[in-house]
Structures are given as structure tokens and as C-alpha cells.
Design an enzyme around this catalytic site. Structure first.
Site, PDB file in Angstrom:
ATOM      1  N   HIS A 193       0.976  -1.209   0.055  1.00  8.61           N
ATOM      2  CA  HIS A 193       0.117   0.090  -0.099  1.00  8.61           C
ATOM      3  C   HIS A 193       0.852   1.125  -0.116  1.00  8.61           C
ATOM      4  CE1 HIS A 193      -3.917  -1.776   0.323  1.00  8.61           C
ATOM      5  NE2 HIS A 193      -3.465  -2.478   1.462  1.00  8.61           N
ATOM      6  N   ARG A 300      -7.222  -7.342 -10.761  1.00  4.59           N
ATOM      7  CA  ARG A 300      -6.600  -8.467 -10.072  1.00  4.59           C
ATOM      8  C   ARG A 300      -7.699  -8.832  -8.870  1.00  4.59           C
ATOM      9  NH1 ARG A 300      -1.500  -6.315 -10.858  1.00  4.59           N
ATOM     10  NH2 ARG A 300      -0.458  -7.410 -12.592  1.00  4.59           N
ATOM     11  N   ARG A 336     -10.348  -9.608 -13.856  1.00  7.77           N
ATOM     12  CA  ARG A 336      -9.929 -11.056 -13.964  1.00  7.77           C
ATOM     13  C   ARG A 336     -10.627 -11.755 -12.861  1.00  7.77           C
ATOM     14  NH1 ARG A 336      -3.801 -12.263 -13.163  1.00  7.77           N
ATOM     15  NH2 ARG A 336      -4.272 -11.844 -11.035  1.00  7.77           N
ATOM     16  N   GLU A 435      -1.495 -17.854 -20.611  1.00  7.34           N
ATOM     17  CA  GLU A 435      -0.437 -17.983 -19.809  1.00  7.34           C
ATOM     18  C   GLU A 435       0.496 -19.175 -19.735  1.00  7.34           C
ATOM     19  OE1 GLU A 435      -1.556 -16.099 -16.062  1.00  7.34           O
ATOM     20  OE2 GLU A 435      -3.710 -16.842 -16.327  1.00  7.34           O
ATOM     21  N   ASN A 458       4.249 -12.719 -18.138  1.00  8.83           N
ATOM     22  CA  ASN A 458       4.775 -13.065 -16.716  1.00  8.83           C
ATOM     23  C   ASN A 458       5.004 -14.487 -16.616  1.00  8.83           C
ATOM     24  OD1 ASN A 458       5.180 -10.439 -16.527  1.00  8.83           O
ATOM     25  ND2 ASN A 458       4.244 -10.233 -14.710  1.00  8.83           N
ATOM     26  N   ASP A 459       3.596 -15.264 -16.507  1.00  2.00           N
ATOM     27  CA  ASP A 459       3.546 -16.618 -16.451  1.00  2.00           C
ATOM     28  C   ASP A 459       3.912 -17.268 -17.511  1.00  2.00           C
ATOM     29  OD1 ASP A 459       3.239 -16.441 -13.722  1.00  2.00           O
ATOM     30  OD2 ASP A 459       0.969 -16.867 -13.640  1.00  2.00           O
ATOM     31  N   ARG A 469      11.597 -16.877 -12.471  1.00  2.00           N
ATOM     32  CA  ARG A 469      12.218 -15.670 -12.346  1.00  2.00           C
ATOM     33  C   ARG A 469      12.432 -15.038 -10.856  1.00  2.00           C
ATOM     34  NH1 ARG A 469       8.189 -11.234 -13.280  1.00  2.00           N
ATOM     35  NH2 ARG A 469       6.265 -11.852 -12.357  1.00  2.00           N
ATOM     36  N   CYS A 506      -0.638  -8.143 -21.361  1.00  2.04           N
ATOM     37  CA  CYS A 506      -0.776  -8.026 -19.841  1.00  2.04           C
ATOM     38  C   CYS A 506       0.200  -8.329 -19.166  1.00  2.04           C
ATOM     39  CB  CYS A 506      -2.132  -8.433 -19.463  1.00  2.04           C
ATOM     40  SG  CYS A 506      -2.654  -7.803 -18.037  1.00  2.04           S
TER      41      CYS A 506
END
Length: 587
Positions: A193, A300, A336, A435, A458-459, A469, A506
């Protein structure tokens, strides 16, 4: 005087220099103080009174933050109020007091340790960072068990805030005062945050410094470089001048980027593209649009599971989705469905521990197993779609059967809402995340079953190259420009284009200038990323000609290594468009 350089993680770009202000931290007790059976009732009342005071404080702070820096930043206190009212949290505290005949301080410490242990076992950084929300609420209750004390008044002088970590409410209160020049923390990451708030308020921040609180004292001079993730303790005059020059260049660059945010998203030869924002919190919506986003490319929804230690209700889901849809309207919002399970396990989900969680029961696999939980989310998203700017995105798809199963369940949910005469967008677009390599290989088949594709780079890269990674021993093999990765992504984009379907990237590739240029060359038009990177990518793509990029990328695809591809594209682009990589000049 000797100076010290420390390296951390730059989570909010910018540079500033000022005096250190070390913050104090609530310390939970490790000593169990017992009480008699006759004192239990009074102790429970003492806890209840502390919770009441905490509730009053959170409501007051929420209103103050709302007035000072806007409603979007006060939303975190809504989350904390929900945690405070959670029955399972309260019952856990009361149970310890009753059964162990202990003071409330001990009960709070026990419950705090339990939740910290649970969250620390989660490998996903975003999920792990949410432990601070529970810690924040428990810290405030703990403080309110004591008699009210006069607090030290803030002198309102400008300062560099240094702490081990900052709880969400501490960050909101401290950063909203307008006198914090920069932030430097031992702990924390990109999704905390504090990081999100610092970025939205343009406050430089470096986290993950490990032990800066042990290396500085109040009134030390500190340079915080949020661009390169560096802090310098008591720098000499020469280094101060060096960073003053770097700050001036960065500020000039930021001014140019702010202008870019308001400009048309098109290349030099008028090819239009769309920068979209990936967000975790509803309060990021306004920030995203101020930075030039043309929609929310990824929300998300796992965030909602951190509002409470119990499972969220349909109404709790709905309130979040409808708020985002209204604030973004008429721009699109891609929600998502929940990506939990596996390494993103949460205690309220009661998922058994798996030997290989990254390849286990997560995302759509989990949702299809727990259909009632899935239906709650789908109903809430549909109810929030009445403005017709909401899209649904299903993660971790592996095979066609999953898509068809999801669509059947979706029709069932629609029927239930229609029976209750609840309005929703009957033509709400459905899409899938690509992904998993298997999904990429059959993307020509999957795209015919849905309205759009979203490539989660990313995935996808991690699975395709068999590289973790986050593992320092093998992370050097995680190469987005690996020839095989580029061929795969190009294949997916072309499959969507053949069917006339929308496709978005994305992931971190969309936020990297060089990768974004490559994706543009493949014909990609929608780039979804962390909001702070939108001006940079928009500036890069506005600085190039699509026709030129397409030709350069086409020739680069004949090269054999990631390094060869990178060097070739940079060299050729800079010859034709020298302003494309402007950020590299800020040193």
C-alpha cells in the site's frame, strides 16, 4: 564524514534529499500475562472498548484522508473497518482470553503471529503484502487497550520518512500531510500500500533496504533515488550536486511525460494504440486515468479476499466491481476472476498444501472445483456490468474443455439473475488469459470460443522457458526477447487478428520500452501495465513509426539469440527515432 550507499527496490520514481525522520513501531508482547476467571468478563469488555475506539479512529481518519488527498486513498480504511468487523477475527481473540485466561494484549499477539505465519507461507508478493492490513488493524486495537496518551505533535517540517515498514494506515496518514519528501523502508515491495500511495502522490520511495533503520539516526541527511533504487546516507557536497542534476533531468522528463498523458495514443504514422492499466486496488483507478490510461486492462480481483478473514459475500464483490466500473466509465474494465490457490493460498479457502503449487490447483482450476464460490463472483460481476463497460477475463486456461465448462456455468448464472429480474449486460464480453504454453499452442482454437485474448507474459514466459524468475540462481534465463518466446507471442497475436478478435498483452513486457516496440511490430494495439509506466510507454510508441518498427522487428526475428535481437532493434530504432529511449539519458 563518511557516507554510505544502500541498494534496494525503487518502487516510486523520483529523487529527493532531506533530513531523516525515524518512525516508531508498535511492538506486540511476547509475555503472557494471566488473569483470574473473575477477571475474564472485564477483560473481554476491555477488548470490546478498544475495538470501539479503533472503529471511531478509522472512521475519523478515513474522512480526513478523503478531504486531504481524495476518496480513492481513503478506501483502504473501508477495508480495515471490514476487517475490524469480521466475526472470525473477534471470536479468535475472545477464545484465547477465555480459554487461556490471559490479557487481551497476549490474545492480539497470538492472533497476529498466526496471520503473519499464514501470509508468509504464500510465495506471491501481492498476497504476502496483504498481511499488513491485518497487522494494521490489530496494532491499532493493541494501542487502544492502553489509556489515552497525548501524542507528540508533528512539527510539519519536510523530512525523509525512514522505517522498518509502514502499515497501510500509517502510510496514508503520514504521506497525506504533504511534508514527506521521500520514503525509505527496510521492508516492502512494488505491491505494498505504501508503494502504491507513494506512486500516486509522486513521492520517491525505495524499499527492501533490509537495515536502513539501523544505519541512520534522526537528522541524518539522506538522498533517496526511487529511479535506481538507491539511498545515500550523509552524502558529501559533490554527490549532492550530482543527484541535484539528476533530479532536474528527471523532473524535466516527468513534465514531458505529463504532457504525453493527455496526447493522442498514436505512432508517428498515425497507427492508434491503447494503453491500459493493471490495478490491484480500486483507489488506483483515478491515478491510472490521470497517467493516460484508456481503460483498466486488468483488475486483480484477489484483492477482495483481503477485506476479511472470512470469504467475501456477493455484495462485497459487487460493491468493488461497480465502483471501478462507474469510476472508469465509459472506458472498459477487464475483471479477472480470482487467481488463488497454489502458491496464492489463503487460510479461508482451506486448500490442501501441494507439492508443486505453481502447477497445481489455482485460478480457473480452483474456481471450477468450487463452483458455488465461483458463481458468487460471476453474479457480482454481471450485476456490476449494467453500464456495459465491464469484461470478464478467465485466468490460467489450459484446454478448450475448461472454456466450454465456464461458458455453461456462466449461462446458468445469467439464468438465475434473469429469474430475479436483475439487470446486467447480456452481451458482456468473455476472454481468456493465455499464460499456459498449452493454451498458447491452441490459441487459434480458443480464440474462436471467446471475444478476446489477454496474453499474461509473466507466467507464460516462466512456464515456457521453465525458469522461476524469482530464483536468483536461474533468473538470468528469464528472457522476454528469447527467439522462442517472441515466435510464440507473435503466433498468438496473429491468431487473434485472423479471427478479428481483440488481443492485449498484460504483463511486464507491455511496460518495457524495447519489448513494447517489438509487440507493436507484431501488430499489437493494446498494452496493459502498471499505471506508472503508461506515460513512458506512450511516449516511446508515439516516438516511432509503425511501418519502420514492423520492418525492423521482422528482420530481427531471423536472429538467433535474445542479445542479438535486443542489440539489433535498439541500434536500428535509434538511427531512425533517437528520442524513443529518452529515459536512458537520465543518469
Amino acid at each position: 564524514m563518511n557516507y554510505i550507499r544502500l541498494r534496494g527496490l525503487g518502487v516510486s520514481p523520483g529523487i529527493d534529499i532531506g533530513e531523516v525522520h525515524l518512525t516508531e513501531k508498535v511492538v506486540f508482547t511476547s509475555r503472557k500475562e494471566t488473569i483470574s476467571s473473575q477477571q475474564v468478563k472485564d477483560e473481554l469488555q476491555r477488548l470490546k472498548n478498544a475495538i470501539g475506539r479503533t472503529n471511531d479512529q478509522l472512521v475519523l481518519i478515513k474522512e480526513e484522508i478523503k478531504k486531504k488527498i481524495g476518496e480513492e486513498h481513503s478506501f483502504i480504511f473501508e477495508a480495515h473497518l471490514l476487517i475490524l468487523k469480521d466475526k472470525s477475527l473477534l471470536s479468535s481473540l475472545e477464545k484465547i482470553i477465555k480459554e487461556e485466561k490471559s490479557r487481551a494484549e497476549w490474545a492480539i499477539s497470538r492472533v497476529h503471529d498466526k496471520y503473519q505465519e499464514l501470509f508468509e507461507s504464500i510465495s506471491d508478493e501481492y498476497f504476502r503484502q496483504r498481511k499488513f492490513d491485518v497487522s494494521d488493524v490489530l496494532s491499532r486495537i493493541h494501542s487502544n487497550l492502553k489509556p489515552t496518551e497525548l501524542k507528540k505533535r508533528d512539527d510539519n517540517s519536510e523530512k525523509i520518512l525512514v522505517a522498518h515498514d509502514l502499515l497501510p494506515s500509517e502510510a496514508a496518514v503520514s504521506l497525506s500531510k504533504g511534508n514527506v519528501l521521500a520514503v525509505a523502508l527496510d521492508m516492502g515491495g512494488q505491491t505494498s500500500h505504501t508503494a502504491i500511495l507513494a506512486r500516486s502522490l509522486n513521492i520517491p520511495a525505495v524499499m527492501g533496504l533490509r537495515n536502513i533503520t539501523q544505519r541512520v539516526k534522526n537528522r541524518d541527511i539522506l538522498i533517496v533515488d526511487g529511479i535506481d533504487g538507491e539511498v545515500i546516507i550523509n552524502p558529501p557536497l559533490a554527490i549532492r550536486k550530482e543527484f541535484a542534476s539528476k533530479r532536474e533531468k528527471y523532473d524535466d522528463y516527468q513534465q514531458e511525460l505529463k504532457k504525453t498523458a493527455r496526447l493522442r495514443s498514436s505512432t508517428l504514422d498515425e497507427v492508434v494504440f491503447s494503453p491500459l492499466a493493471n490495478i490491484e486496488l480500486p483507489e488506483e483507478v483515478n491515478l491510472a486515468f490521470s497517467l493516460g490510461a484508456e481503460g483498466i486492462g486488468l483488475f486483480r480481483s484477489e484483492f477482495i479476499y483481503f477485506q476479511s478473514t472470512s470469504l467475501p459475500t456477493e455484495e462485497e464483490h459487487f460493491l468493488i466491481y461497480s465502483r471501478i466500473a462507474k469510476e472508469a466509465y465509459p472506458s472498459p474494465v477487464y475483471i479477472r476472476t480470482v487467481d488463488v490457490g497454489g502458491e496464492k493460498n489463503l487460510p479461508q479457502l482451506k486448500i490442501e498444501k501441494e507439492p508443486n503449487p505453481a502447477l497445481g490447483l489455482r485460478a480457473i482450476r480452483f474456481s471450477l472445483r468450487d463452483r458455488e464460490l465461483f458463481k458468487i463472483q460471476l453474479k457480482a460481476i454481471l450485476r456490476a456490468s449494467s453500464l456495459k463497460n465491464v469484461r470478464i477475463l478467465f485466468p490460467m486456461i489450459t484446454e478448450l474443455e475448461e472454456v466450454r465448462e465456464v461458458k455453461l456455468l456462466f449461462q446458468e448464472v445469467k439464468g438465475e439473475l434473469e429469474a430475479k429480474r436483475i439487470k446486467f449486460d447480456e452481451n458482456i464480453p468473455l476472454g481468456v488469459m493465455i499464460e499456459v504454453p498449452a493454451a498458447a499452442a491452441i490459441s487459434d482454437i480458443l480464440v474462436k470460443e471467446v471475444d478476446y485474448l489477454s496474453i499474461g507474459t509473466n507466467d507464460l514466459i516462466q512456464y515456457y522457458l521453465a525458469v522461476d524468475r524469482s530464483n536468483e540462481l536461474v533468473s538470468y534465463l528469464f528472457k522476454p526477447l528469447h527467439p522462442s518466446v517472441l515466435r510464440l507471442i507473435k503466433f498468438i497475436i496473429q491468431n487473434a487478428q485472423k479471427e478479428g478478435k481483440e488481443v492485449t498483452v498484460c504483463g511486464e513486457m507491455a511496460a518495457d520500452p524495447l519489448s513494447a516496440i517489438v509487440l507493436l511490430g507484431f501488430g499489437l494495439r493494446k498494452f496493459s501495465m502498471n499505471p506508472i509506466f503508461i506515460p513512458r510507454i506512450k511516449n516511446v510508441l508515439r516516438s516511432v513509426e509503425y511501418k519502420t518498427v514492423k520492418g525492423i522487428v521482422q528482420k530481427a526475428m531471423a536472429l538467433k539469440t535474445a542479445q542479438e535481437i535486443e542489440e539489433y532493434i535498439i541500434e536500428k530504432i535509434l538511427v531512425k527515432h533517437p528520442k524513443a529511449f529518452l529515459m536512458g539519458q537520465i543518469t
